[in-house]
Design a protein around this motif. Sequence first.
Motif, PDB file in Angstrom:
ATOM      1  N   THR A   1      52.412 -13.373 -10.775  1.00  0.00           N
ATOM      2  CA  THR A   1      51.381 -12.313 -10.701  1.00  0.00           C
ATOM      3  C   THR A   1      51.799 -11.089  -9.877  1.00  0.00           C
ATOM      4  N   VAL A   2      51.224  -9.946 -10.221  1.00  0.00           N
ATOM      5  CA  VAL A   2      51.474  -8.688  -9.500  1.00  0.00           C
ATOM      6  C   VAL A   2      50.129  -8.280  -8.889  1.00  0.00           C
ATOM      7  N   PRO A   3      50.105  -7.832  -7.623  1.00  0.00           N
ATOM      8  CA  PRO A   3      48.815  -7.590  -6.950  1.00  0.00           C
ATOM      9  C   PRO A   3      47.963  -6.499  -7.586  1.00  0.00           C
ATOM     10  N   LYS A   4      46.660  -6.670  -7.426  1.00  0.00           N
ATOM     11  CA  LYS A   4      45.701  -5.654  -7.860  1.00  0.00           C
ATOM     12  C   LYS A   4      45.697  -4.502  -6.857  1.00  0.00           C
ATOM     13  N   THR A   5      45.159  -3.373  -7.279  1.00  0.00           N
ATOM     14  CA  THR A   5      45.114  -2.183  -6.406  1.00  0.00           C
ATOM     15  C   THR A   5      44.362  -2.481  -5.100  1.00  0.00           C
TER      16      THR A   5
ATOM     17  N   ALA B   1      43.625   6.674  -7.250  1.00  0.00           N
ATOM     18  CA  ALA B   1      42.891   7.048  -8.465  1.00  0.00           C
ATOM     19  C   ALA B   1      42.733   5.837  -9.396  1.00  0.00           C
ATOM     20  N   PHE B   2      43.807   5.053  -9.582  1.00  0.00           N
ATOM     21  CA  PHE B   2      43.678   3.831 -10.395  1.00  0.00           C
ATOM     22  C   PHE B   2      42.603   2.945  -9.778  1.00  0.00           C
ATOM     23  N   HIS B   3      42.653   2.842  -8.451  1.00  0.00           N
ATOM     24  CA  HIS B   3      41.712   1.954  -7.750  1.00  0.00           C
ATOM     25  C   HIS B   3      40.262   2.401  -7.961  1.00  0.00           C
ATOM     26  N   SER B   4      40.009   3.703  -7.764  1.00  0.00           N
ATOM     27  CA  SER B   4      38.609   4.130  -7.857  1.00  0.00           C
ATOM     28  C   SER B   4      38.117   4.121  -9.307  1.00  0.00           C
ATOM     29  N   ASP B   5      39.054   4.197 -10.292  1.00  0.00           N
ATOM     30  CA  ASP B   5      38.660   4.060 -11.706  1.00  0.00           C
ATOM     31  C   ASP B   5      38.497   2.596 -12.123  1.00  0.00           C
TER      32      ASP B   5
END
Length: 168
Positions: free
Chosen positions: A63-67, A89-93
């Motif tokens: 697995t690769v971590p989430k934002t 930006a990826f995180h807030s979207d």
Amino acid sequence: MRWSFAAPLAITIIIAAAELPDLKTPRTPPEQPIAFSHKLHVNKNGLKCTQCHPVPDPGDFATVPKTQFCMGCHSAVKTESPEIKKLAAFHSDGKRVPWIPLYRVPEWVSFNHKQHLGVQGVSCESCHGKVSERDALAREKDISMAACMDCHRAHKASNDCLLCHDHR
Ligand code: HEC
Ligand code: HEC
Ligand code: HEC
Ligand code: HEC
Ligand code: HEC
């Protein structure tokens, strides 16, 4: 008994092999959506591989971590960096970062991280190279069938076809 499943196995594999990527040739580092550096995070910040790649049960994926995980630090660290702005930006979207995969075997091959990690003399480096010294990662190790079998031979592990290919 043997032939009753050997034939469907061969057919499945031949069909799937038509779309097979070349897993032998090392790739050059692809351009990732965010310029993430393993060297910076592992060597300089002392993070462990399994903090970001925990290999949850049953162990098929590292697995690769989430934002969310990254933002644990980056909501405060380097917030003015353009790369961290992309991350934020990826995180807030609510989106995952579309990282380009490097190591994948076809889904009809049985591979399990957990079964390999306890083995004497086998580490992340054996199959992925000196990740802790890399800024950008490439697929620098061969994960073809021949490479699996070479290591199995060296460790006196089984090379039975049905170890890695099931007979569904
Ligand atoms: C801070 C979190 C973090 C740490 C610590 C970390 N990684 Fe990663 N790893 C990532 C991210 C993010 C990616 C996707 C971007 C990339 O490929 O560089 C990744 C990608 C990878 C990949 C390629 C994945 C694929 O899709 O094929 C491998 C292999 C890998 N890491 C191994 C390691 C190893 C071995 C260590 C320890 C030496 C390690 N990582 C430490 C975050 C981390
Ligand atoms: C434990 C804290 C921590 C975590 C978790 C973490 N980082 Fe970092 N990251 C840092 C630190 C510290 C720096 C270096 C800051 C410096 O250059 O002084 C950094 C630097 C970076 C940079 C370079 C920024 C620049 O422009 O210089 C990027 C990009 C980055 N991190 C992405 C990520 C991503 C993506 C994740 C999640 C997979 C992640 N980080 C997880 C602490 C962390
Ligand atoms: C025996 C070889 C081997 C070892 C040891 C190994 N890997 Fe892998 N790794 C692979 C293979 C093969 C794949 C492709 C797996 C797939 O497609 O299901 C992979 C895929 C990955 C991926 C991307 C896909 C995923 O599983 O989420 C990451 C991240 C990764 N490995 C990290 C690590 C880390 C971290 C370690 C050490 C804790 C490690 N690997 C140890 C062979 C290995
Ligand atoms: C770095 C050496 C190494 C590489 C590379 C490697 N293996 Fe292994 N593998 C081993 C060893 C050693 C064992 C025996 C583990 C044991 O007996 O506990 C093993 C065991 C296995 C098992 C049986 C696990 C179980 O307990 O039933 C499977 C399936 C397997 N490997 C698949 C693969 C595949 C698929 C690849 C290539 C993508 C691969 N391996 C690459 C060293 C390796
Ligand atoms: C240790 C794991 C492992 C064992 C044992 C193994 N394979 Fe594979 N096999 C793989 C992996 C990984 C791939 C996909 C990557 C590749 O094609 O190199 C693959 C792909 C294949 C393919 C399709 C790809 C191609 O080369 O065209 C065939 C056919 C195949 N295996 C047959 C067999 C047979 C027959 C045996 C027994 C003699 C066997 N395999 C034993 C891991 C294994």
